[in-house]
Write an enzyme that holds these catalytic residues in place. Structure first.
Site, PDB file in Angstrom:
ATOM      1  CE  LYS A  17     -15.931  29.522  61.579  1.00  0.00           C
ATOM      2  NZ  LYS A  17     -17.019  28.421  61.879  1.00  0.00           N
ATOM      3  N   GLY A  18     -21.335  31.261  60.891  1.00  0.00           N
ATOM      4  CA  GLY A  18     -22.065  30.580  62.526  1.00  0.00           C
ATOM      5  C   GLY A  18     -21.945  32.278  62.660  1.00  0.00           C
ATOM      6  CG  ASN A  25     -16.268  20.610  60.570  1.00  0.00           C
ATOM      7  OD1 ASN A  25     -16.417  20.705  61.936  1.00  0.00           O
ATOM      8  ND2 ASN A  25     -17.627  19.853  59.289  1.00  0.00           N
ATOM      9  CG  ASN A  85     -24.832  29.535  60.315  1.00  0.00           C
ATOM     10  OD1 ASN A  85     -24.456  28.939  61.504  1.00  0.00           O
ATOM     11  ND2 ASN A  85     -26.355  28.632  59.678  1.00  0.00           N
ATOM     12  CB  CYS A 120     -23.514  22.696  64.410  1.00  0.00           C
ATOM     13  SG  CYS A 120     -21.918  22.246  64.700  1.00  0.00           S
ATOM     14  CE  LYS A 172     -26.664  23.830  57.568  1.00  0.00           C
ATOM     15  NZ  LYS A 172     -25.268  24.748  57.338  1.00  0.00           N
ATOM     16  CG  ASN A 215     -25.517  21.020  59.835  1.00  0.00           C
ATOM     17  OD1 ASN A 215     -23.760  20.992  59.178  1.00  0.00           O
ATOM     18  ND2 ASN A 215     -25.778  22.058  60.573  1.00  0.00           N
TER      19      ASN A 215
END
Length: 301
Positions: free
Chosen positions: A45-46, A69, A99, A130, A165, A192
């Site tokens: 996870k980030g 989300n 990440n 994101c 990413k 993403n």
């Protein structure tokens, strides 16, 4: 015997299957369902330089063909991650891709520097895509100059392979891929989530407190396959493809489009064994078609 090993930036993965960041915790959370030794890599996870609380709730909702989300990259910060999660992952025979997220270039650099000397980390995936964080993140991924700058800065501060990413929320994914490559990225991963919205018509309110969220799941797969195809044909560095992968057949489709490896994301919430099912599906496909080396199908269309 079939050969499923792939190589990205000098790293050899036993198979091309990993999971999408943010859908698997940092490995510990899914280890009771999945033997992490069987994955090509665990993508964490980030991780930010300081703890992030994330966005207010509600921040997840189901939509037709997937989910939205707006978690906001909630995470405990790099210090907790290095003290808790890396020692856990060290026990497994799999590659570890961390990440990294941030709100400024210096935030990203700080995390990358801390991870650079850690032998438990094989590569860094830089989240510049994101859609649920107002500062940083997607702002770096939608502006060519910003993407170029942050990629160069991170490469200057780490010897680890850097995977950028990329976001699908751009006009031309090929151009962004080229920018990342020219700035020194060792690989790119995409896509993403796609920015979306849901309104609860009974309550006359947004389904998410953030109003918008990132759309993921099977509904976005055709878009993701198209973008992976475009990006992989625009650059010479490896591409990790993701977006709606649920089966081995889905993964094969991405690889035929040009992906060297694939990430399973939202499907982990529906089926905690999804990554293992995808690995088995790839092996079954290769056996059925008499394919000895998975490299034969990468970019074959």
């Amino acid at each position: 015997m079939i050969k499923t090993e792939v190589e990205i930036a000098g790293i050899k993965f036993k198979n091309p299957v990993m999971e999408g960041s943010g859908t698997f915790g940092s490995g510990m959370e899914y280890s009771e369902f999945v033997d992490l030794n069987k994955l090509g890599a665990v993508v964490t996870k980030g991780v930010a330089n300081v703890p992030w609380p994330g966005n207010p709730t509600p921040r997840v909702c189901e939509v037709y063909g997937g989910m939205l989300n707006a978690i906001g990259l909630q995470n405990p910060g790099i210090d907790v991650f290095m003290e808790r999660d890396l020692p856990f992952l060290e026990k497994y025979d799999t590659k570890v891709i961390v990440n990294v997220c941030g709100k400024s270039v210096s935030d990203y650099v700080e995390v990358c520097e801390k991870l650079s000397e850690d032998s438990r980390v094989d590569a860094l995936e830089i989240n510049v895509s994101c859609p649920n964080v107002k500062e940083g993140a997607i702002a770096f991924g939608t502006d060519k100059n910003a993407l170029d700058n942050i990629t160069r800065e991170i490469k200057a501060h780490t010897d680890k392979p850097v995977i950028m990413k990329l976001t699908p929320n751009v006009t031309d994914i090929s151009e962004m891929a080229k920018v990342a490559e020219a700035a020194g990225a060792d690989a790119i991963s995409l896509i993403n989530t796609i920015t979306g919205m849901k309104i609860d018509i009974e309550r006359r309110k947004f389904a998410l407190a953030n109003k918008t969220g990132g759309m993921s799941g099977p509904a976005i797969k055709p878009i993701a396959v198209r973008m992976v195809y475009q990006a992989s044909h625009a650059v010479k560095i490896p591409v990790i493809g993701m977006g709606g992968i649920a089966t081995g057949e889905d993964a094969i489709e991405f690889m035929m489009a040009g992906a060297t490896a694939v990430s399973v994301g939202m499907m982990n919430f529906v089926n905690p064994y999804a990554t293992i099912d995808v690995i088995k599906g790839i092996e079954d496909y290769m056996t059925r078609h008499g394919i000895e080396d998975i490299g034969e199908i990468i970019g074959c269309v």
